[in-house]
Enzyme design. Sequence first.
Site, PDB file in Angstrom:
ATOM      1  N   GLU A  95       0.851  -1.191   0.000  1.00 46.74           N
ATOM      2  CA  GLU A  95       0.000   0.000   0.000  1.00 46.74           C
ATOM      3  C   GLU A  95       0.885   1.240   0.000  1.00 46.74           C
ATOM      4  O   GLU A  95       1.705   1.425   0.916  1.00 46.74           O
ATOM      5  CB  GLU A  95      -0.891   0.033   1.244  1.00 46.74           C
ATOM      6  CG  GLU A  95      -2.102  -0.849   1.185  1.00 46.74           C
ATOM      7  CD  GLU A  95      -3.094  -0.530   2.311  1.00 46.74           C
ATOM      8  OE1 GLU A  95      -4.245  -0.977   2.214  1.00 46.74           O
ATOM      9  OE2 GLU A  95      -2.724   0.161   3.290  1.00 46.74           O
ATOM     10  N   CYS A  96       0.728   2.094  -0.961  1.00 45.99           N
ATOM     11  CA  CYS A  96       1.400   3.388  -1.020  1.00 45.99           C
ATOM     12  C   CYS A  96       2.915   3.214  -0.874  1.00 45.99           C
ATOM     13  O   CYS A  96       3.584   2.815  -1.813  1.00 45.99           O
ATOM     14  CB  CYS A  96       0.822   4.329   0.047  1.00 45.99           C
ATOM     15  SG  CYS A  96       1.101   6.078  -0.288  1.00 45.99           S
ATOM     16  N   GLY A  97       3.483   3.474   0.294  1.00 44.45           N
ATOM     17  CA  GLY A  97       4.908   3.285   0.487  1.00 44.45           C
ATOM     18  C   GLY A  97       5.349   1.870   0.195  1.00 44.45           C
ATOM     19  O   GLY A  97       6.434   1.631  -0.355  1.00 44.45           O
TER      20      GLY A  97
END
Length: 446
Positions: free
Chosen positions: A337-339
């Site tokens: 997720e994201c990072g």
Amino acid sequence: MSSIAKRPRGIIVAAPSSGSGKTTVTLGLLAALRKAGVAVQPFKTGPDYIDTGHHARAAGRPSFNLDTWAMPQDLIASIVSQTAASAGISIAEGVMGLFDAGPSRGLSGNGSTADLAASLGWPVILVLDVSGQTETAAALALGCATYRPDVHVAGVILNQVASERHEALIRPGFDRIGLKIFGSLHRTEKIHLPERHLGLVQADEHADYLDRIASLADIITTSVDLEAILAAASEVHFPQDAGLRTRAVYPPGQRIAIAHDAAFSFTYNHVLQGWRDAGAEITPFSPLGNDAPRTDADAVWLPGGYPELYAGQLAAASHFIGGLSTLAERNVPIHGECGGYMILGQGIEDANGERHAMAGLLAAETSFRTRKLHLGYRRATLRTDGALGRKGTTLYGHEFHYATLVTDAGEPLLDMEDGTQSKTTTGSRRGSVTGSFFHLLFARRA
């Protein structure tokens, strides 16, 4: 989670606008009530994953997100009923201004603090930054108190009061409109918490954090009527056994390895607790410590965080990256997720323009050199089976990042729609590895 014994009592800390001092007041109330021997359950309105970490340190118990856009009413009821039953009071910190929200209605509301207050039936205590104001503060509070008949404003806490004389000029207006002042906080640097690009610096990064919280608790104890705060709380609206079987997200495996350290910390407690309730075993590991995920993992979860601040260290974490590659070769589901998505990609360009090679399990190339804010609720549909669920599953969540996707030539993972109903395909999939900038709050199975 504990069995249900009562309908939780609570209040909501809100404000007319962001930057008024909601988080400071919330942390102070949590710490002061805890110091006074009251078990207090914290919540955060909306999808913020940083404030909940601060809440937990102040209250001594995990904080949970409550989001009317991304959560159905029965999930909100389930979270509150099961987490707050053993508390003497619940305190939910609001988001933005009291009535502010996204451009659309979601599963049980528009995501505003007001919608959550109306849904729960908990009264609102307004934090007012009275800098440069006297009687206008009462007019502003009166407008908030009368704007929606289904939202009850119990009173206010004055913030940024300049002097005793300043406060004396403010109070008559509140006497005239009959709205209670629970306390007032004078200007001081003792309660300042540093920030960075995604919000407050995380609680675990402050060497003197406990001292700061103790000082804040003392200020709130002497400046706010805590007994009146406790008396203002009311029982939640929904029935005692509401939503007890509701799960936010089904676990991606029986044995889940989850990254957790200063670079990967943006997780939602209601998701993790739902996995545990379903019988999953969750094992944290630290990529910054060059830990590899457990070799017998059925799934690997890489949450968001601040990988761009540690890109060089992560690029050198050969044991971590090698462990991911080994599991990917065995077709173990791995999701970022994201990072986490950025780490699974080919490389990250940091703020100074230096490129750092990453795991290379996805085609994504990302950059933090030119910051651009991506923010808002997202509704998505899975294009294929994977860690997030089966093909066709509808996902509700949000994006909040400054990184830019330079390129991603992989197979798209999601059909995405934002709050304005603008549609796109996004994310990436390669074999059992998936990732996107999307933060998941709730999944509705196909």
